[in-house]
Design a protein around this motif. Sequence first.
Motif, PDB file in Angstrom:
ATOM      1  N   CYS A 185     -25.012 -15.410 -10.852  1.00 40.91           N
ATOM      2  CA  CYS A 185     -24.440 -14.066 -10.981  1.00 40.91           C
ATOM      3  C   CYS A 185     -23.427 -13.819  -9.873  1.00 40.91           C
ATOM      4  CB  CYS A 185     -25.551 -13.021 -10.897  1.00 40.91           C
ATOM      5  SG  CYS A 185     -26.748 -13.136 -12.226  1.00 40.91           S
ATOM      6  N   GLU A 186     -22.394 -13.074 -10.178  1.00 38.79           N
ATOM      7  CA  GLU A 186     -21.348 -12.742  -9.224  1.00 38.79           C
ATOM      8  C   GLU A 186     -21.696 -11.467  -8.465  1.00 38.79           C
ATOM      9  OE1 GLU A 186     -18.554 -14.478  -8.467  1.00 38.79           O
ATOM     10  OE2 GLU A 186     -19.363 -16.033  -9.765  1.00 38.79           O
ATOM     11  N   PRO A 187     -21.456 -11.437  -7.133  1.00 39.23           N
ATOM     12  CA  PRO A 187     -21.721 -10.210  -6.362  1.00 39.23           C
ATOM     13  C   PRO A 187     -20.638  -9.164  -6.606  1.00 39.23           C
ATOM     14  CG  PRO A 187     -20.842 -11.910  -4.943  1.00 39.23           C
ATOM     15  CD  PRO A 187     -21.015 -12.535  -6.293  1.00 39.23           C
ATOM     16  N   GLU A 188     -21.053  -7.924  -6.796  1.00 39.68           N
ATOM     17  CA  GLU A 188     -20.127  -6.805  -6.990  1.00 39.68           C
ATOM     18  C   GLU A 188     -20.587  -5.634  -6.129  1.00 39.68           C
ATOM     19  OE1 GLU A 188     -19.863  -5.776 -11.111  1.00 39.68           O
ATOM     20  OE2 GLU A 188     -19.386  -7.813 -11.710  1.00 39.68           O
ATOM     21  N   PRO A 189     -19.817  -5.280  -5.084  1.00 35.06           N
ATOM     22  CA  PRO A 189     -20.195  -4.119  -4.265  1.00 35.06           C
ATOM     23  C   PRO A 189     -20.195  -2.847  -5.110  1.00 35.06           C
ATOM     24  CG  PRO A 189     -18.428  -5.360  -3.226  1.00 35.06           C
ATOM     25  CD  PRO A 189     -18.599  -5.918  -4.602  1.00 35.06           C
ATOM     26  N   MET A 190     -21.166  -1.984  -4.893  1.00 33.74           N
ATOM     27  CA  MET A 190     -21.195  -0.685  -5.568  1.00 33.74           C
ATOM     28  C   MET A 190     -21.615   0.369  -4.560  1.00 33.74           C
ATOM     29  SD  MET A 190     -24.501  -1.218  -8.015  1.00 33.74           S
ATOM     30  CE  MET A 190     -25.886  -0.198  -7.589  1.00 33.74           C
ATOM     31  N   ILE A 191     -21.037   1.549  -4.704  1.00 37.10           N
ATOM     32  CA  ILE A 191     -21.320   2.653  -3.781  1.00 37.10           C
ATOM     33  C   ILE A 191     -21.814   3.834  -4.606  1.00 37.10           C
ATOM     34  CG2 ILE A 191     -20.335   4.226  -2.085  1.00 37.10           C
ATOM     35  CD1 ILE A 191     -18.208   2.083  -1.558  1.00 37.10           C
ATOM     36  N   THR A 192     -22.953   4.388  -4.181  1.00 37.77           N
ATOM     37  CA  THR A 192     -23.482   5.592  -4.834  1.00 37.77           C
ATOM     38  C   THR A 192     -23.824   6.606  -3.754  1.00 37.77           C
ATOM     39  OG1 THR A 192     -25.798   4.893  -4.792  1.00 37.77           O
ATOM     40  CG2 THR A 192     -24.500   4.205  -6.693  1.00 37.77           C
ATOM     41  N   ARG A 222     -24.685  -0.866  -2.091  1.00 38.26           N
ATOM     42  CA  ARG A 222     -25.574  -1.896  -2.616  1.00 38.26           C
ATOM     43  C   ARG A 222     -24.699  -3.006  -3.196  1.00 38.26           C
ATOM     44  NH1 ARG A 222     -28.467   0.969  -0.129  1.00 38.26           N
ATOM     45  NH2 ARG A 222     -30.432   1.855  -0.737  1.00 38.26           N
ATOM     46  N   ILE A 223     -25.264  -4.189  -3.353  1.00 39.53           N
ATOM     47  CA  ILE A 223     -24.573  -5.291  -4.002  1.00 39.53           C
ATOM     48  C   ILE A 223     -25.298  -5.568  -5.318  1.00 39.53           C
ATOM     49  CG2 ILE A 223     -23.841  -7.696  -3.858  1.00 39.53           C
ATOM     50  CD1 ILE A 223     -22.570  -5.940  -1.739  1.00 39.53           C
ATOM     51  N   GLN A 270     -28.213  -8.205 -13.011  1.00 42.23           N
ATOM     52  CA  GLN A 270     -29.506  -8.883 -12.927  1.00 42.23           C
ATOM     53  C   GLN A 270     -30.306  -8.495 -11.690  1.00 42.23           C
ATOM     54  OE1 GLN A 270     -30.692 -11.072 -15.419  1.00 42.23           O
ATOM     55  NE2 GLN A 270     -28.957 -10.148 -16.459  1.00 42.23           N
ATOM     56  N   GLY A 271     -29.645  -7.992 -10.653  1.00 38.64           N
ATOM     57  CA  GLY A 271     -30.352  -7.623  -9.437  1.00 38.64           C
ATOM     58  C   GLY A 271     -29.463  -6.803  -8.528  1.00 38.64           C
ATOM     59  N   VAL A 272     -30.097  -6.076  -7.607  1.00 35.25           N
ATOM     60  CA  VAL A 272     -29.372  -5.255  -6.642  1.00 35.25           C
ATOM     61  C   VAL A 272     -29.977  -5.507  -5.270  1.00 35.25           C
ATOM     62  CG1 VAL A 272     -28.770  -2.905  -5.949  1.00 35.25           C
ATOM     63  CG2 VAL A 272     -28.876  -3.487  -8.369  1.00 35.25           C
ATOM     64  N   VAL A 273     -29.107  -5.683  -4.256  1.00 39.90           N
ATOM     65  CA  VAL A 273     -29.542  -5.965  -2.894  1.00 39.90           C
ATOM     66  C   VAL A 273     -28.991  -4.889  -1.954  1.00 39.90           C
ATOM     67  CG1 VAL A 273     -29.325  -7.613  -0.998  1.00 39.90           C
ATOM     68  CG2 VAL A 273     -29.625  -8.445  -3.317  1.00 39.90           C
ATOM     69  N   ASP A 274     -29.813  -4.442  -1.013  1.00 37.79           N
ATOM     70  CA  ASP A 274     -29.381  -3.538   0.038  1.00 37.79           C
ATOM     71  C   ASP A 274     -28.884  -4.392   1.197  1.00 37.79           C
ATOM     72  OD1 ASP A 274     -29.083  -1.828   2.186  1.00 37.79           O
ATOM     73  OD2 ASP A 274     -31.020  -0.846   1.921  1.00 37.79           O
ATOM     74  N   PRO A 275     -27.564  -4.444   1.445  1.00 38.63           N
ATOM     75  CA  PRO A 275     -27.037  -5.326   2.485  1.00 38.63           C
ATOM     76  C   PRO A 275     -27.370  -4.879   3.903  1.00 38.63           C
ATOM     77  CG  PRO A 275     -25.293  -3.983   1.599  1.00 38.63           C
ATOM     78  CD  PRO A 275     -26.522  -3.699   0.773  1.00 38.63           C
ATOM     79  N   PHE A 276     -27.893  -3.665   4.064  1.00 40.74           N
ATOM     80  CA  PHE A 276     -28.205  -3.157   5.391  1.00 40.74           C
ATOM     81  C   PHE A 276     -29.712  -3.057   5.618  1.00 40.74           C
ATOM     82  CE2 PHE A 276     -24.112  -1.313   4.116  1.00 40.74           C
ATOM     83  CZ  PHE A 276     -23.313  -1.959   5.036  1.00 40.74           C
ATOM     84  N   ASP A 277     -30.497  -3.722   4.789  1.00 39.68           N
ATOM     85  CA  ASP A 277     -31.948  -3.640   4.843  1.00 39.68           C
ATOM     86  C   ASP A 277     -32.521  -4.035   6.200  1.00 39.68           C
ATOM     87  OD1 ASP A 277     -34.509  -3.190   3.759  1.00 39.68           O
ATOM     88  OD2 ASP A 277     -34.743  -5.324   3.357  1.00 39.68           O
ATOM     89  N   ASP A 278     -31.902  -5.006   6.868  1.00 43.69           N
ATOM     90  CA  ASP A 278     -32.442  -5.465   8.166  1.00 43.69           C
ATOM     91  C   ASP A 278     -31.838  -4.742   9.353  1.00 43.69           C
ATOM     92  OD1 ASP A 278     -29.920  -6.621   7.975  1.00 43.69           O
ATOM     93  OD2 ASP A 278     -30.512  -8.338   9.172  1.00 43.69           O
ATOM     94  N   VAL A 279     -30.908  -3.821   9.135  1.00 38.55           N
ATOM     95  CA  VAL A 279     -30.260  -3.099  10.223  1.00 38.55           C
ATOM     96  C   VAL A 279     -31.147  -1.918  10.630  1.00 38.55           C
ATOM     97  CG1 VAL A 279     -28.224  -1.799  10.923  1.00 38.55           C
ATOM     98  CG2 VAL A 279     -27.998  -3.756   9.394  1.00 38.55           C
ATOM     99  N   ARG A 280     -31.463  -1.838  11.889  1.00 37.61           N
ATOM    100  CA  ARG A 280     -32.333  -0.751  12.360  1.00 37.61           C
ATOM    101  C   ARG A 280     -31.582   0.114  13.332  1.00 37.61           C
ATOM    102  NH1 ARG A 280     -35.346  -1.475   8.427  1.00 37.61           N
ATOM    103  NH2 ARG A 280     -36.572  -3.335   8.389  1.00 37.61           N
TER     104      ARG A 280
END
Length: 66
Positions: free
Chosen positions: A32-39, A45-46, A56-66
Motif C-alpha cells: 500500500c502507498e502512504p498518503e498523508p491526511m489531516i483531520t 495521520r498516514i 487498508q490502515g492508518v498510522v499516527d506518525p507522532f505516536d512515540d512523541v511525548r
Amino acid sequence: MDYERFEGPDGLEIRVPRDDDYRTCAVCGGDCEPEPMITEQHGVRIAFTCPEHGPQGVVDPFDDVR
C-alpha cells in the motif's frame, strides 16, 4: 524502533515504523502507498492505500512523541 521518514504538510517530518505489516493489503497482499491526511479531530495521520482495494490502515506518525 526504525522509522521511514516522509515530508509532510508545511515541511514537517512524518515518521512511520518500517515494520511492513500495516502496509499490506488484506485482500491482495500487495504493498500500500502512504498518503498523508489531516483531520481536525485526529490531526495528522498516514493512510496506507492499496491502488486496487482502497485504504487498508492508518498510522499516527507522532505516536512515540511525548
